[in-house]
Motif scaffolding. Structure first.
Motif, PDB file in Angstrom:
ATOM      1  N   GLY A 627       0.702  -1.165   0.027  1.00 32.01           N
ATOM      2  CA  GLY A 627       0.447  -0.333   0.609  1.00 32.01           C
ATOM      3  C   GLY A 627       0.942   1.303  -0.031  1.00 32.01           C
ATOM      4  O   GLY A 627       0.271   2.265   0.216  1.00 32.01           O
ATOM      5  N   CYS A 628       2.038   1.231  -0.504  1.00 28.30           N
ATOM      6  CA  CYS A 628       3.054   2.532  -0.298  1.00 28.30           C
ATOM      7  C   CYS A 628       3.382   2.794  -1.619  1.00 28.30           C
ATOM      8  O   CYS A 628       3.571   2.310  -2.801  1.00 28.30           O
ATOM      9  N   GLY A 629       2.133   3.468  -2.266  1.00 23.84           N
ATOM     10  CA  GLY A 629       2.281   4.224  -3.614  1.00 23.84           C
ATOM     11  C   GLY A 629       3.375   5.040  -3.903  1.00 23.84           C
ATOM     12  O   GLY A 629       3.937   6.032  -3.020  1.00 23.84           O
ATOM     13  N   ASP A 630       3.576   5.256  -5.235  1.00 21.18           N
ATOM     14  CA  ASP A 630       4.896   6.093  -5.823  1.00 21.18           C
ATOM     15  C   ASP A 630       5.968   6.030  -4.870  1.00 21.18           C
ATOM     16  O   ASP A 630       7.236   6.830  -4.713  1.00 21.18           O
ATOM     17  N   LEU A 631       6.961   4.900  -4.526  1.00 22.19           N
ATOM     18  CA  LEU A 631       7.533   4.274  -3.513  1.00 22.19           C
ATOM     19  C   LEU A 631       9.070   4.492  -4.659  1.00 22.19           C
ATOM     20  O   LEU A 631       9.081   3.971  -5.549  1.00 22.19           O
ATOM     21  N   CYS A 632       9.989   5.587  -3.988  1.00 16.72           N
ATOM     22  CA  CYS A 632      11.273   5.000  -4.389  1.00 16.72           C
ATOM     23  C   CYS A 632      12.292   4.746  -3.557  1.00 16.72           C
ATOM     24  O   CYS A 632      11.618   4.710  -2.030  1.00 16.72           O
ATOM     25  N   ILE A 633      13.130   3.370  -3.874  1.00 15.21           N
ATOM     26  CA  ILE A 633      14.122   3.065  -3.610  1.00 15.21           C
ATOM     27  C   ILE A 633      15.500   3.169  -3.351  1.00 15.21           C
ATOM     28  O   ILE A 633      15.787   2.721  -4.699  1.00 15.21           O
ATOM     29  N   ASP A 634      15.452   3.311  -3.056  1.00 18.62           N
ATOM     30  CA  ASP A 634      17.596   3.137  -2.792  1.00 18.62           C
ATOM     31  C   ASP A 634      17.926   2.804  -3.105  1.00 18.62           C
ATOM     32  O   ASP A 634      17.565   1.809  -2.982  1.00 18.62           O
ATOM     33  N   ASP A 635      19.057   2.179  -4.232  1.00 19.23           N
ATOM     34  CA  ASP A 635      19.890   1.693  -4.365  1.00 19.23           C
ATOM     35  C   ASP A 635      20.739   1.302  -3.681  1.00 19.23           C
ATOM     36  O   ASP A 635      21.038   1.358  -2.282  1.00 19.23           O
ATOM     37  N   GLY A 636      20.953  -0.208  -3.473  1.00 17.81           N
ATOM     38  CA  GLY A 636      21.834  -0.919  -2.581  1.00 17.81           C
ATOM     39  C   GLY A 636      20.666  -1.422  -1.730  1.00 17.81           C
ATOM     40  O   GLY A 636      21.298  -2.417  -0.404  1.00 17.81           O
ATOM     41  N   VAL A 637      19.629  -1.457  -1.351  1.00 17.96           N
ATOM     42  CA  VAL A 637      18.626  -1.248   0.202  1.00 17.96           C
ATOM     43  C   VAL A 637      18.336  -2.800  -0.743  1.00 17.96           C
ATOM     44  O   VAL A 637      19.248  -3.894   0.399  1.00 17.96           O
ATOM     45  N   PHE A 638      18.498  -3.457  -1.672  1.00 18.40           N
ATOM     46  CA  PHE A 638      18.132  -5.519  -1.726  1.00 18.40           C
ATOM     47  C   PHE A 638      19.109  -6.264  -1.621  1.00 18.40           C
ATOM     48  O   PHE A 638      19.173  -6.984  -1.098  1.00 18.40           O
ATOM     49  N   GLN A 639      20.171  -5.735  -1.931  1.00 16.94           N
ATOM     50  CA  GLN A 639      21.581  -6.157  -1.865  1.00 16.94           C
ATOM     51  C   GLN A 639      22.156  -6.553  -1.040  1.00 16.94           C
ATOM     52  O   GLN A 639      22.647  -7.496  -0.668  1.00 16.94           O
ATOM     53  N   ASN A 640      21.853  -5.526   0.435  1.00 16.95           N
ATOM     54  CA  ASN A 640      22.143  -6.622   1.630  1.00 16.95           C
ATOM     55  C   ASN A 640      21.629  -6.452   2.163  1.00 16.95           C
ATOM     56  O   ASN A 640      21.536  -7.178   3.035  1.00 16.95           O
ATOM     57  N   LEU A 641      20.137  -7.386   2.157  1.00 16.34           N
ATOM     58  CA  LEU A 641      19.364  -7.220   2.862  1.00 16.34           C
ATOM     59  C   LEU A 641      19.272  -8.995   2.866  1.00 16.34           C
ATOM     60  O   LEU A 641      18.640  -9.934   2.292  1.00 16.34           O
ATOM     61  N   ALA A 642      20.494  -9.664   2.803  1.00 20.83           N
ATOM     62  CA  ALA A 642      20.931 -10.727   2.713  1.00 20.83           C
ATOM     63  C   ALA A 642      19.990 -12.260   3.027  1.00 20.83           C
ATOM     64  O   ALA A 642      19.763 -13.217   2.499  1.00 20.83           O
ATOM     65  N   SER A 643      19.344 -11.678   4.685  1.00 22.26           N
ATOM     66  CA  SER A 643      18.708 -12.528   5.481  1.00 22.26           C
ATOM     67  C   SER A 643      17.104 -12.934   4.768  1.00 22.26           C
ATOM     68  O   SER A 643      16.423 -13.588   6.044  1.00 22.26           O
ATOM     69  N   LEU A 644      16.682 -11.902   4.155  1.00 19.45           N
ATOM     70  CA  LEU A 644      15.260 -11.491   4.086  1.00 19.45           C
ATOM     71  C   LEU A 644      14.818 -12.798   3.216  1.00 19.45           C
ATOM     72  O   LEU A 644      15.460 -13.645   2.328  1.00 19.45           O
ATOM     73  N   GLU A 645      13.418 -13.329   3.975  1.00 23.11           N
ATOM     74  CA  GLU A 645      13.005 -14.743   3.256  1.00 23.11           C
ATOM     75  C   GLU A 645      11.227 -14.301   2.431  1.00 23.11           C
ATOM     76  O   GLU A 645      10.805 -14.959   1.929  1.00 23.11           O
ATOM     77  N   GLU A 646      10.849 -13.336   2.980  1.00 23.11           N
ATOM     78  CA  GLU A 646       9.697 -12.100   2.589  1.00 23.11           C
ATOM     79  C   GLU A 646       9.883 -10.685   2.010  1.00 23.11           C
ATOM     80  O   GLU A 646       9.999  -9.972   3.193  1.00 23.11           O
ATOM     81  N   LEU A 647       8.936 -10.261   1.219  1.00 16.59           N
ATOM     82  CA  LEU A 647       9.763  -9.042   0.541  1.00 16.59           C
ATOM     83  C   LEU A 647       7.396  -9.079  -0.101  1.00 16.59           C
ATOM     84  O   LEU A 647       7.104  -9.620  -0.695  1.00 16.59           O
ATOM     85  N   TYR A 648       6.818  -8.296   0.288  1.00 18.60           N
ATOM     86  CA  TYR A 648       5.799  -7.391   0.142  1.00 18.60           C
ATOM     87  C   TYR A 648       5.355  -5.590  -0.513  1.00 18.60           C
ATOM     88  O   TYR A 648       5.986  -5.420   1.021  1.00 18.60           O
ATOM     89  N   MET A 649       5.159  -5.711  -1.910  1.00 22.67           N
ATOM     90  CA  MET A 649       5.175  -4.162  -1.885  1.00 22.67           C
ATOM     91  C   MET A 649       4.622  -4.432  -2.994  1.00 22.67           C
ATOM     92  O   MET A 649       4.483  -3.569  -4.187  1.00 22.67           O
TER      93      MET A 649
END
Length: 893
Positions: A627-649
């Motif tokens: 539910g976060c519209g027009d969301l901008c994501i800084d570069d490097g965020v996903f790259q460092n989330l090595a333990s992430l198992e679930e992503l809802y966007m």
């Protein structure tokens, strides 16, 4: 001639005897009538004595000799015949009438003599009738004055259907929490079965908490023959019962065995029964534990839940007990209705309180209501605590107890999201053995919730998808060593969250409606979970988090300006942070300081930027940005989330997430170890191209279109795909088809569903299939695909101009090639075909939605399929512009 005389005289004598007898009927008619009258009086006395003995034996449940009933019937017939014989007024010259009266009287006298002789052979043994024997002439024993509510009538009706000899089901069970009325329903089923003579023998044994085979054996033996078992060992007694049951089976007797209040499973061999049961035998079990029923071999479809009463039935029960004392007192009636609601439909609670208030004064009613509202259950004398304690203590999984205690943080009658229980439980480290994987923790949570629902009234299903409820009468403090409080009205804080109770609470949920600031004494150093809801510009103390350094879970929902921990020092142990429908400041970079954070939810918060510091959360396993519209994501965020198992966007109202090329590259790498993904890939946007879907167990994904906006907390695996068929194959998203619950397809260059996946058994989990605007579609399924869709509940077809049949192509069935395309004149009417679609192909189909299908001819299929379809009882005209759905939901266009 003398030598002939010895031969002639006997012949003459023999011929004269009948003549003399018949002459005697005429001559002695008066004497014969008198003799009949005298002997009939004696027989009347005999019959009266026999009838009295019969009535006494039946009253004492003693066996009545088999000769008695036919004897009494013949006596009645003889007595009626004797009363029809005229005893006077017959003139001497009325030869015919005198003869008839004499002969009839003589016959009756002979009948009386025979009845007297038969009476002497009747022996009264005074032997008790076995309790289990169903009397063939038994009178109805149901109580018409007793109210049976509709919910109970439905359970009784369904159970009797399975108990019917025509049903192949052998084992039936009633389950429900203690005090809900299972035994009452069972007794009604037993009475109905006896009155309808469904069984020759009905045996009932009450087991209780301690399952003692010897006691059960003894009870069944007493129902069989009124006598106990002389054998001393369990096995010998079981063999004796087995032989008794075998004899009844050989005699083709129908037998119902009822096991009431069963707490633990036991071996049916211990009571002489084998599995499967003999023909004509049925087993009815009542237990408050669902798992006990299944372990006893009862199939799920023949386990019937006796639930709490609905509001109407609960009020009827309550006011029926308190009687006319309410009268026209509207205030008293209103108090009573609130009391009933607080009892949560639990019959034993309603009866107990109603009996205590009958003929009592109004102040007593008000006092009872006040006690219920504040969790003081003195009126119930510990009954309710005992009811819940039995269900709670019998839970076999410790995690289930933990999850249940966690549910106590929510207010009464609150829709508790199951997903919240998982996320809060994760933050509190409740899943000690599974503290490595979010998917494992969710599976455990779902299992525990299922067990809690089966445990009868610890948790109940909510009308809101993905949620459960807790019973109003359950007082959590009686069971939990964890101190927790729910404050719905902030005015109650003075009584619950006082400065003298600072050390007593571990978990707090606070509804902040109407609050302007937190009280100065809000200081809880042992607090591990804090949930704040519905606050508008609430002022927090500046040292708010310094006071609660043991916080592991913080959740804000519908809060205007929530106070967030900004430094590691403020929340060193914080593992779960949930923000839903909150107004946030623009810069959330400080969240990167919460290095122990493992689940982060920022949902429906109008978040416009996900800062790069989020990448510092190296332990993060779940990131929810729904539910976060027009969301901008800084570069490097996903790259460092090595333990992430679930992503809802998933975005809000079509305002797509603004991916950069770097975001896409990072997401493609991240996807290789994701177990859950919710995301929309819209057209004409920068999107990831090479995502990996192999690990996904939980997903809601769209390509080229939007996902439906799902406000409820339930989750089903969904794919919404608007693309070219080749594109779907290349991106390999079709590997998810076998895990998909709901599939929407708007695909170019697709001739049939099988074009999207090489393996035609990959759609077996589908519950909803929607196919829109597929211009090249000529038929929907091959036969192999169609027969595999056993779970399909809803089928929607819109705007497919070339679609002719649902099932088409060539298929191999039993090694024989079957042509599934037929001439129009070999098919039944189109409406008739769709009417029987559920019976022909899709056994669970509830809804069929057809629109704008100008070439549609029918279902398609073999000649056998059409013959099945022809059995439909009605048909409907269908044309190019007007399609009709003829299943449980009827829709027209």
């Amino acid at each position: 001639m003398d030598f002939i005389s010895p031969f002639i005289d006997p012949i003459i004598q023999c011929l004269m005897e009948p003549i003399k007898k018949h002459i005697g009927f005429f001559v002695s008619s008066t004497k014969l009538v008198e003799k009949m009258r005298v002997e009939m009086q004696g027989l009347n006395n005999t019959a009266l004595d026999m009838q009295n003995k019969k009535d006494e034996a039946e009253a004492n449940n003693e066996q009545v000799p088999l000769l008695v009933s036919p004897w009494l019937v013949e006596f009645k017939e003889t007595d009626e015949k004797a009363k029809s014989v005229p005893t006077g007024g017959i003139r001497c010259f009325n030869v015919a009438k005198r003869y008839k009266v004499g002969k009839t009287s003589s016959d009756i006298v002979e009948k009386i003599d025979k009845l007297e002789a038969r009476k002497s052979k009747i022996e009264w043994t005074h032997k008790k009738i076995p309790l289990g024997m169903v009397r063939s002439t038994s009178a109805p024993i149901s109580d018409d004055t007793e109210i049976i509510f509709e919910s109970r009538k439905l359970v009784i009706k369904n159970a009797l259907k399975y108990l019917n000899p025509d049903s192949e089901t052998q084992k039936i069970a009633l389950t429900g929490m203690s005090g809900v009325g299972k035994t009452f329903v069972m007794e009604k089923i037993k009475i109905a079965a006896e009155e309808k003579h469904m069984f020759d023998w009905v045996m009932k044994v009450v087991v209780g908490e301690k399952t003692d085979p010897i006691t059960i054996q003894q009870a069944i033996a007493e129902y069989m023959d009124g006598e106990g078992l002389t054998e001393t060992t369990k096995d010998a007694r079981a063999d004796r019962l087995r032989k008794k049951f075998e004899w009844r089976a050989q005699q083709r007797k129908k037998v119902l065995v009822i096991i009431d209040d069963l707490w633990n499973e036991f071996d049916l061999k211990d009571i002489g029964l084998m599995s499967p049961l003999p023909s004509g035998f049925k087993l009815l079990i009542t237990s408050q534990f669902y798992y006990v029923c299944t372990k006893m071999g009862v199939n799920a479809e023949s386990i019937f839940t006796v639930g709490v009463l609905n509001d109407t039935d609960a009020k009827t029960l309550f006011f029926g007990i308190v009687g006319p004392s309410v009268g026209n007192d509207h205030e008293l009636k209103k108090i009573g209705e609130v009391i009933v609601k607080k009892c949560g439909g639990l019959p034993i609670a309603i009866k107990t309180i109603a009996n205590s208030l009958r003929d009592d004064i109004k102040d007593a009613w008000k006092d009872a209501l006040s006690n219920l509202q504040h969790g003081n259950l003195e009126l119930l004398y510990g009954i309710v605590d005992k009811v819940f304690e039995m269900s709670y203590n019998n839970l076999k999984i410790d995690d289930a107890k933990t999850i249940f205690l966690l549910s106590g943080i929510f207010p009464a009658d609150f829709d508790i999201p199951i997903e919240d229980l998982m996320r809060y439980g994760w933050g509190l480290k409740l899943f000690k053995e599974l503290y490595t994987s979010i998917p494992k923790a969710r599976r455990r949570t779902n299992t525990c919730v299922h067990k809690l629902i089966q445990a009868n009234m610890l948790l109940t299903e909510s009308d809101r998808d993905g949620c459960v409820k807790r019973h109003d009468l359950f007082v959590m403090s009686n069971f939990s060593k964890v101190k927790q409080a729910s404050v719905v009205n902030h005015e109650d804080m003075a009584g619950l969250l006082t400065k003298y109770a600072n050390d007593s609470y571990d978990r707090i949920l606070l509804m902040c409606t109407g609050m302007s600031e937190f009280p100065a004494y809000f200081n809880y150093p042992n607090l591990s979970l804090l949930i704040l809801k519905d606050g508008d510009k609430l002022k927090f103390p500046p040292d708010f988090y310094e006071r609660m350094k043991k916080l592991e879970v913080v959740s804000y929902e519908n809060m205007n300006t929530p106070l967030l921990p900004k430094t590691y020092e403020q929340s060193t142990q914080l593992r779960t942070l949930c923000l839903r429908s909150c107004s946030l400041m623009d810069d959330l970079s400080f969240l990167g300081n919460l290095s122990n954070l493992e689940t982060l939810t920022i949902a429906d918060c109008n978040l416009v930027k996900l800062p790069s510091t989020i990448g510092n959360l190296r332990n993060l396993k779940l990131l929810d940005l729904l539910g976060c519209g027009d969301l901008c994501i800084d570069d490097g965020v996903f790259q460092n989330l090595a333990s992430l198992e679930e992503l809802y966007m998933r975005a809000y109202e079509g305002r797509a997430i603004k991916f950069t090329d770097a975001n896409c590259a990072e997401l493609e790498i991240l996807s290789q170890h994701l177990f859950a993904l919710e995301m929309e890939f819209c057209e004409s946007k920068v999107q990831p191209k090479n995502l990996s879907f192999k690990q996904l167990e939980r997903f809601r994904i769209s390509m080229g279109c939007k996902l439906s906006h799902n406000k409820c907390r339930s989750f089903r695996n969904e794919l919404y795909l608007k693309a070219d068929c080749k594109e779907l194959l290349e991106c390999k998203i079709n590997v998810l088809f076998e895990k998909t619950d709901e599939l929407l397809l708007q695909v170019n260059n697709m001739n049939h569903l099988g074009d999207t996946h090489p393996f035609q058994d990959s759609f077996y989990n589908l519950r909803v299939l929607r196919v829109n605007q597929c211009e090249h579609l000529t038929y929907l399924f091959t036969f192999q695909v169609a027969i595999g869709l056993k779970k399909l509940e809803r089928l929607v077809l819109i705007g497919c101009p070339l679609l002719e049949v649902l099932v088409g192509g060539n298929s191999v069935v039993s090694d024989k090639r079957v042509d599934l395309e037929f001439e129009r004149d070999t098919q039944p009417p189109l409406g008739c075909q769709f009417h029987n679609l559920k019976e022909i192909i899709f056994p669970n189909l509830d809804e069929l939605y057809l629109k704008d299908l100008p070439c549609l001819k029918g279902i398609g299929g073999t000649g056998d399929m059409w013959s099945m379809s022809h059995k439909a009882s009605s048909s409907t005209t269908v044309n190019n512009q007007f399609q009709v759905c003829m299943l449980s939901i009827l829709r027209s266009f």
